[in-house]
Design a protein around this motif. Sequence first.
Motif, PDB file in Angstrom:
ATOM      1  N   THR A  32      -3.109   1.528  -3.810  1.00  0.00           N
ATOM      2  CA  THR A  32      -3.179   2.938  -4.205  1.00  0.00           C
ATOM      3  C   THR A  32      -1.883   3.384  -4.848  1.00  0.00           C
ATOM      4  N   ARG A  33      -2.002   4.327  -5.782  1.00  0.00           N
ATOM      5  CA  ARG A  33      -0.810   4.993  -6.290  1.00  0.00           C
ATOM      6  C   ARG A  33      -0.364   6.022  -5.254  1.00  0.00           C
ATOM      7  N   LYS A  34       0.839   6.560  -5.475  1.00  0.00           N
ATOM      8  CA  LYS A  34       1.432   7.374  -4.407  1.00  0.00           C
ATOM      9  C   LYS A  34       1.311   8.882  -4.616  1.00  0.00           C
ATOM     10  N   SER A  35       0.610   9.319  -5.650  1.00  0.00           N
ATOM     11  CA  SER A  35       0.462  10.766  -5.819  1.00  0.00           C
ATOM     12  C   SER A  35      -0.371  11.298  -4.657  1.00  0.00           C
ATOM     13  N   PRO A  36      -0.181  12.578  -4.292  1.00  0.00           N
ATOM     14  CA  PRO A  36      -0.959  13.118  -3.164  1.00  0.00           C
ATOM     15  C   PRO A  36      -2.468  12.943  -3.355  1.00  0.00           C
ATOM     16  N   LEU A  37      -2.965  13.133  -4.601  1.00  0.00           N
ATOM     17  CA  LEU A  37      -4.412  12.994  -4.825  1.00  0.00           C
ATOM     18  C   LEU A  37      -4.854  11.544  -4.658  1.00  0.00           C
ATOM     19  N   ALA A  38      -4.075  10.614  -5.211  1.00  0.00           N
ATOM     20  CA  ALA A  38      -4.435   9.188  -5.084  1.00  0.00           C
ATOM     21  C   ALA A  38      -4.437   8.779  -3.612  1.00  0.00           C
ATOM     22  N   LEU A  39      -3.441   9.232  -2.863  1.00  0.00           N
ATOM     23  CA  LEU A  39      -3.378   8.883  -1.436  1.00  0.00           C
ATOM     24  C   LEU A  39      -4.546   9.491  -0.672  1.00  0.00           C
ATOM     25  N   TRP A  40      -4.885  10.743  -0.991  1.00  0.00           N
ATOM     26  CA  TRP A  40      -6.025  11.378  -0.302  1.00  0.00           C
ATOM     27  C   TRP A  40      -7.291  10.573  -0.558  1.00  0.00           C
TER      28      TRP A  40
ATOM     29  N   LEU B  14      -2.929   2.402 -18.057  1.00  0.00           N
ATOM     30  CA  LEU B  14      -1.755   2.059 -17.258  1.00  0.00           C
ATOM     31  C   LEU B  14      -1.923   2.469 -15.800  1.00  0.00           C
ATOM     32  N   PHE B  15      -2.653   3.558 -15.571  1.00  0.00           N
ATOM     33  CA  PHE B  15      -2.933   4.002 -14.209  1.00  0.00           C
ATOM     34  C   PHE B  15      -3.533   2.866 -13.393  1.00  0.00           C
ATOM     35  N   LEU B  16      -4.418   2.097 -14.056  1.00  0.00           N
ATOM     36  CA  LEU B  16      -5.133   1.044 -13.355  1.00  0.00           C
ATOM     37  C   LEU B  16      -4.357  -0.255 -13.330  1.00  0.00           C
ATOM     38  N   LYS B  17      -3.582  -0.490 -14.398  1.00  0.00           N
ATOM     39  CA  LYS B  17      -2.966  -1.786 -14.641  1.00  0.00           C
ATOM     40  C   LYS B  17      -2.217  -2.327 -13.423  1.00  0.00           C
ATOM     41  N   GLU B  18      -1.356  -1.473 -12.908  1.00  0.00           N
ATOM     42  CA  GLU B  18      -0.509  -1.870 -11.793  1.00  0.00           C
ATOM     43  C   GLU B  18      -1.345  -2.287 -10.569  1.00  0.00           C
ATOM     44  N   LEU B  19      -2.437  -1.546 -10.341  1.00  0.00           N
ATOM     45  CA  LEU B  19      -3.291  -1.847  -9.199  1.00  0.00           C
ATOM     46  C   LEU B  19      -4.082  -3.130  -9.455  1.00  0.00           C
ATOM     47  N   GLU B  20      -4.476  -3.329 -10.721  1.00  0.00           N
ATOM     48  CA  GLU B  20      -5.216  -4.559 -11.064  1.00  0.00           C
ATOM     49  C   GLU B  20      -4.320  -5.791 -10.917  1.00  0.00           C
ATOM     50  N   ILE B  21      -3.054  -5.654 -11.262  1.00  0.00           N
ATOM     51  CA  ILE B  21      -2.119  -6.778 -11.105  1.00  0.00           C
ATOM     52  C   ILE B  21      -2.005  -7.153  -9.630  1.00  0.00           C
ATOM     53  N   ALA B  22      -1.950  -6.132  -8.768  1.00  0.00           N
ATOM     54  CA  ALA B  22      -1.869  -6.400  -7.320  1.00  0.00           C
ATOM     55  C   ALA B  22      -3.109  -7.156  -6.843  1.00  0.00           C
ATOM     56  N   MET B  23      -4.275  -6.786  -7.383  1.00  0.00           N
ATOM     57  CA  MET B  23      -5.512  -7.488  -6.985  1.00  0.00           C
ATOM     58  C   MET B  23      -5.511  -8.913  -7.535  1.00  0.00           C
ATOM     59  N   GLN B  24      -5.039  -9.068  -8.784  1.00  0.00           N
ATOM     60  CA  GLN B  24      -4.985 -10.409  -9.375  1.00  0.00           C
ATOM     61  C   GLN B  24      -4.072 -11.333  -8.585  1.00  0.00           C
ATOM     62  N   ARG B  25      -2.960 -10.768  -8.107  1.00  0.00           N
ATOM     63  CA  ARG B  25      -1.994 -11.571  -7.341  1.00  0.00           C
ATOM     64  C   ARG B  25      -2.441 -11.820  -5.906  1.00  0.00           C
ATOM     65  N   GLY B  26      -3.554 -11.201  -5.506  1.00  0.00           N
ATOM     66  CA  GLY B  26      -4.025 -11.368  -4.140  1.00  0.00           C
ATOM     67  C   GLY B  26      -3.250 -10.523  -3.144  1.00  0.00           C
ATOM     68  N   GLU B  27      -2.547  -9.485  -3.638  1.00  0.00           N
ATOM     69  CA  GLU B  27      -1.795  -8.604  -2.730  1.00  0.00           C
ATOM     70  C   GLU B  27      -2.643  -7.445  -2.228  1.00  0.00           C
ATOM     71  N   ALA B  28      -3.780  -7.216  -2.881  1.00  0.00           N
ATOM     72  CA  ALA B  28      -4.708  -6.161  -2.463  1.00  0.00           C
ATOM     73  C   ALA B  28      -6.123  -6.632  -2.765  1.00  0.00           C
ATOM     74  N   ASP B  29      -7.094  -6.036  -2.039  1.00  0.00           N
ATOM     75  CA  ASP B  29      -8.489  -6.459  -2.207  1.00  0.00           C
ATOM     76  C   ASP B  29      -9.280  -5.534  -3.113  1.00  0.00           C
ATOM     77  N   CYS B  30      -8.885  -4.267  -3.122  1.00  0.00           N
ATOM     78  CA  CYS B  30      -9.597  -3.313  -3.967  1.00  0.00           C
ATOM     79  C   CYS B  30      -8.658  -2.159  -4.287  1.00  0.00           C
ATOM     80  N   ALA B  31      -9.107  -1.290  -5.198  1.00  0.00           N
ATOM     81  CA  ALA B  31      -8.315  -0.117  -5.576  1.00  0.00           C
ATOM     82  C   ALA B  31      -9.262   1.064  -5.698  1.00  0.00           C
ATOM     83  N   VAL B  32      -8.710   2.250  -5.504  1.00  0.00           N
ATOM     84  CA  VAL B  32      -9.522   3.471  -5.549  1.00  0.00           C
ATOM     85  C   VAL B  32      -9.054   4.309  -6.727  1.00  0.00           C
ATOM     86  N   HIS B  33     -10.002   4.794  -7.522  1.00  0.00           N
ATOM     87  CA  HIS B  33      -9.661   5.587  -8.711  1.00  0.00           C
ATOM     88  C   HIS B  33     -10.522   6.839  -8.802  1.00  0.00           C
ATOM     89  N   SER B  34      -9.980   7.879  -9.471  1.00  0.00           N
ATOM     90  CA  SER B  34     -10.839   8.938 -10.003  1.00  0.00           C
ATOM     91  C   SER B  34     -11.569   8.293 -11.170  1.00  0.00           C
TER      92      SER B  34
END
Length: 303
Positions: free
Chosen positions: A9-17, A60-80
């Motif tokens: 997840t990104r760290k903005s209040p909305l992304a965290l919520w 770019l909003f997604l890119k960083e989260l997709e890299i984490a999934m590609q590297r196996g550091e995360a399993d999924c990501a949540v987006h608006s």
Amino acid sequence: MNHPLRIATRKSPLALWQSEHVADRLRAAHPGLDVILVPMSTRGDEVLDRSLAAIGGKGLFLKELEIAMQRGEADCAVHSLKDVPMVLEPGFMLPAILARADHADAFVSNHYDDLDALPQGAMVGTSSLRRQAQLRARRPDLVLRDLRGNVNTRLAKLDAGEYDAIVLACAGLARLGFESRIRARLDAPAWLPAPAQGAIAIECRDDAPEIHALCAALDDAETRICVEAERAMNRALHGSCHVPVAAFARREGTQLDLQGLVGSSLDGRLVRAASEGTDPEALGIEVAERLLSQGARELIDAQ
Ligand SMILES: NCc1[nH]cc(CCC(=O)O)c1CC(=O)O
């Protein structure tokens, strides 16, 4: 799985919520499942926002989260879902689109009840070309000014007196506990939201069937069909978040009803089209073609 389900997840209040919300929903759907958040980015949202504006791509909003999934550091990501590009990055999929919250835009002001109550020449803040185009169409006298940053930052700028009013999404305000700041809902058919506004999507790798199955429990079929029509229309117009395209679909029985709009943020010209059908993809393409036949291409290219 021999590890917790990790949500990038990104760290903005909305992304965290939104990520916390998905985590709670996953725990409720799968008792005993361990779900954790993996916050990404040391860059502030303001910085990310500026670099996004500079490269002109919301991807770019997604890119960083997709890299984490590609590297196996995360399993999924949540987006608006409204911030997700119309064509996903190869290797990724959306296993769940959650039931849509309020789709509408919100008129937010400390002094005025609605758009029509604003005095001549009032200053309105929004960086969205879609919102600017609809504001210009309805009130050519208004002065429009850029307004960037996350939801909390934008409200703070309004409160500091920099604008007479601002336009935000009702869904984001409600999620952050700011529902009372909504002075008026800007709603269809007169005012249309961004394609998929108000819908939260989960993204995962397309080679992760176990993650896919866990997330799919949160999918809302009705929302998926509606946002598919809206996104198909935007895709057929080669739209992104940076073109003044708006769409809203709703389902009545087996029929889908899609309303679309393309505008000019420069002079407030708008073209509108609507149609009904049962196949979301075909309906989106049909409404896009109707918009194009009325000159939508010229408006998009002029931006
Ligand atoms: N572009 C930022 C963004 N992305 C999603 C939302 C709101 C939540 C949603 O539409 O689901 C917002 C804030 C806004 O437009 O006011």
